[in-house]
Design an enzyme around this catalytic site. Sequence first.
Site, PDB file in Angstrom:
ATOM      1  N   ASP A  42       0.713  -1.008   0.029  1.00 59.05           N
ATOM      2  CA  ASP A  42       0.168  -0.020  -0.102  1.00 59.05           C
ATOM      3  C   ASP A  42       0.683   1.266  -0.083  1.00 59.05           C
ATOM      4  O   ASP A  42       1.859   1.255   0.717  1.00 59.05           O
ATOM      5  CB  ASP A  42      -0.929  -0.029   1.175  1.00 59.05           C
TER       6      ASP A  42
ATOM      7  N   GLU B 284       1.805  -0.671  -4.954  1.00 55.88           N
ATOM      8  CA  GLU B 284       0.886   0.664  -5.411  1.00 55.88           C
ATOM      9  C   GLU B 284       1.469   1.760  -5.318  1.00 55.88           C
ATOM     10  O   GLU B 284       1.622   2.419  -4.117  1.00 55.88           O
ATOM     11  CB  GLU B 284      -0.340   0.628  -4.370  1.00 55.88           C
TER      12      GLU B 284
HETATM   13  C1  GLC Z   1      -4.430   3.135  -0.630  1.00 55.66           C
HETATM   14  C2  GLC Z   1      -5.511   1.986  -0.462  1.00 55.66           C
HETATM   15  C3  GLC Z   1      -6.566   2.962  -0.173  1.00 55.66           C
HETATM   16  C4  GLC Z   1      -6.629   3.647   1.297  1.00 55.66           C
HETATM   17  C5  GLC Z   1      -4.828   4.413   1.257  1.00 55.66           C
HETATM   18  C6  GLC Z   1      -4.510   4.635   2.666  1.00 55.66           C
HETATM   19  O1  GLC Z   1      -4.200   3.948  -1.710  1.00 55.66           O
HETATM   20  O2  GLC Z   1      -5.723   1.659  -1.797  1.00 55.66           O
HETATM   21  O3  GLC Z   1      -7.901   2.588  -0.087  1.00 55.66           O
HETATM   22  O4  GLC Z   1      -7.225   4.525   1.742  1.00 55.66           O
HETATM   23  O5  GLC Z   1      -3.902   3.567   0.435  1.00 55.66           O
HETATM   24  O6  GLC Z   1      -3.924   3.616   3.008  1.00 55.66           O
END
Ligand code: GLC
Length: 556
Positions: A216, A282
């Site tokens: 994440d 991500e």
């Molecule tokens: C990422 C997740 C999202 C979350 C954010 C903070 O972007 O996909 O859902 O709100 O991280 O953890």
Amino acid sequence: MTVRSNDSAPDLSSKDPNWWRQAVIYQIYPRSFADADGDGLGDLRGITQRLTHLATLGVDALWLSPFYPSELADGGYDVDDYRDVDPRLGTLDDFDALAREAHRLGLKVIVDLVPNHSSHRHAWFAEALAAAPGSPARDRYVFRDGRGEHGELPPTDWQSVFGGSAWQRVPDGQWYLHLFTPEQPDLNWANEQVRADFRTTLRFWSERGVDGFRVDVAHALVKDLSEPLRDLGDPELSSSEALDRLPAGSHPFYDRDEVHEVYRDWRKILDAYTPPRMAVAEAWVPGVRRALYARPDELGQAFNFEYLQGGWDAARLREIITGSLADAHAAGASATWVLSNHDVVRHATRLVLPPGTDTDAWLLAGGHAPAVDAEAGLRRARAATLLMLALPGSAYLYQGEELGLPEVADLPTEVLQDPIWEQTGHVRKGRDGCRVPLPWTTEGPSYGFGDSGAWLPQPPGFAAYAVEAQDGAEGSTLELYRTALRLRRKLLAGEELHWATDAPAGVLRFDRSDTWRCVTNLSAEPVDLPPGEVLLTSAPLADGRLGPDTTAWLGR
Ligand code: GLC
């Protein structure tokens, strides 16, 4: 339909270290998938009971969004304890049973790791609040004195992703950094205990049989915390979307060069297992800089959000596909493709919103302005999916897209759970519209999701999308996905893509190998099909021609 076998198809068996390079991975948002205990919230046992759905769908792996103990200040991305299961979702034994059953069915299991921030309920944050400014307990997070005569102003002008200052004041006057909600304090990755603890977490889940990790906000962990902390000058520069307005690596909290050391360290840990554990970043970072996270000595893959944001425009998509493949290739990674996830408007709806639509304003208008033609949206989504599944690399699917689910844009504001709604002062409704629990049956209190209601209300129209309604139904979206995934597995070969040089404007056409050709018509007129045996189409052909918003797969 005839399908030729292909001897060079990759080995997706459990021991292949490269199983993920061209895998199809299905994202489960645990609270919205299936509810076994009838409390309205999805749980691990619900997932285990429904794993045959994934096996018959034909995916290679499932990725579980967070299921750890959490206050749900941000849908579980606010983690109290990284090495446990939320009691409302089950126990570690339930997790083991899930992983065992998944593996028995030939499915890999990927879990979500949230290293940028913990929950404010994490034991470390409680310790930090109880400790004095400057103490080792505070150093695991980012605490600073404020500015102004009495420290009453935040230390910098940095803004939270969800709106407002990224700093929150505590009773003794210090401030702590939270790039997301105040309930998600950012961890300090310059602190060795933080690094050591995440190594322990990686080993904990790897030893429990997990096959990989989704990381994440991978681009935010390491910040420039040299004193004095510097302002951005323009609050808009707090957004990762502004990264290309600054010299590479110069943003104080996004995409800093030093963050890559963390992933090089993790790769050594992940490679100690057989097969090595995969990972996907991500990272909302543009182009070639994003691919750096996917280098073989780092995470291996990174989500390709440019493709997700590419809309429905042939020239633009071709440019993005070519660029993404080149970036991934240069990094030694395999490309990734994604059309929907738990953070964006579902693609069965998004792809028919007029280009440039402000989705926040559209959601505020309950999805009515501009109005969306659901049938046209589904037609486009099916074409887009077949295009995506024909591309070299891994495809990430989001639960419910195999049913053609649209965005639930008209959720009443009183049911909204996404912190974005409150934190923006009711300007952005947030992401709940893609998180509404799945319909499994055409009837029942929550269409088979569980024995009681669902934590977000499902609209009556969901019945028509239920698994039960589509299972075995010719032409249904579920059957299209099943056929496509079965075919893909047989046709996969190499990671090459060759564009046709003679495709008409508005048409994307490429060959994957000497057995597989894909053509997508994004224009408004039917077009002739190229030579080859038609293996699968996203919509019936029109007098032997490929209609608008349609994809065909052909054998050569
Ligand atoms: C990422 C997740 C999202 C979350 C954010 C903070 O972007 O996909 O859902 O709100 O991280 O953890």
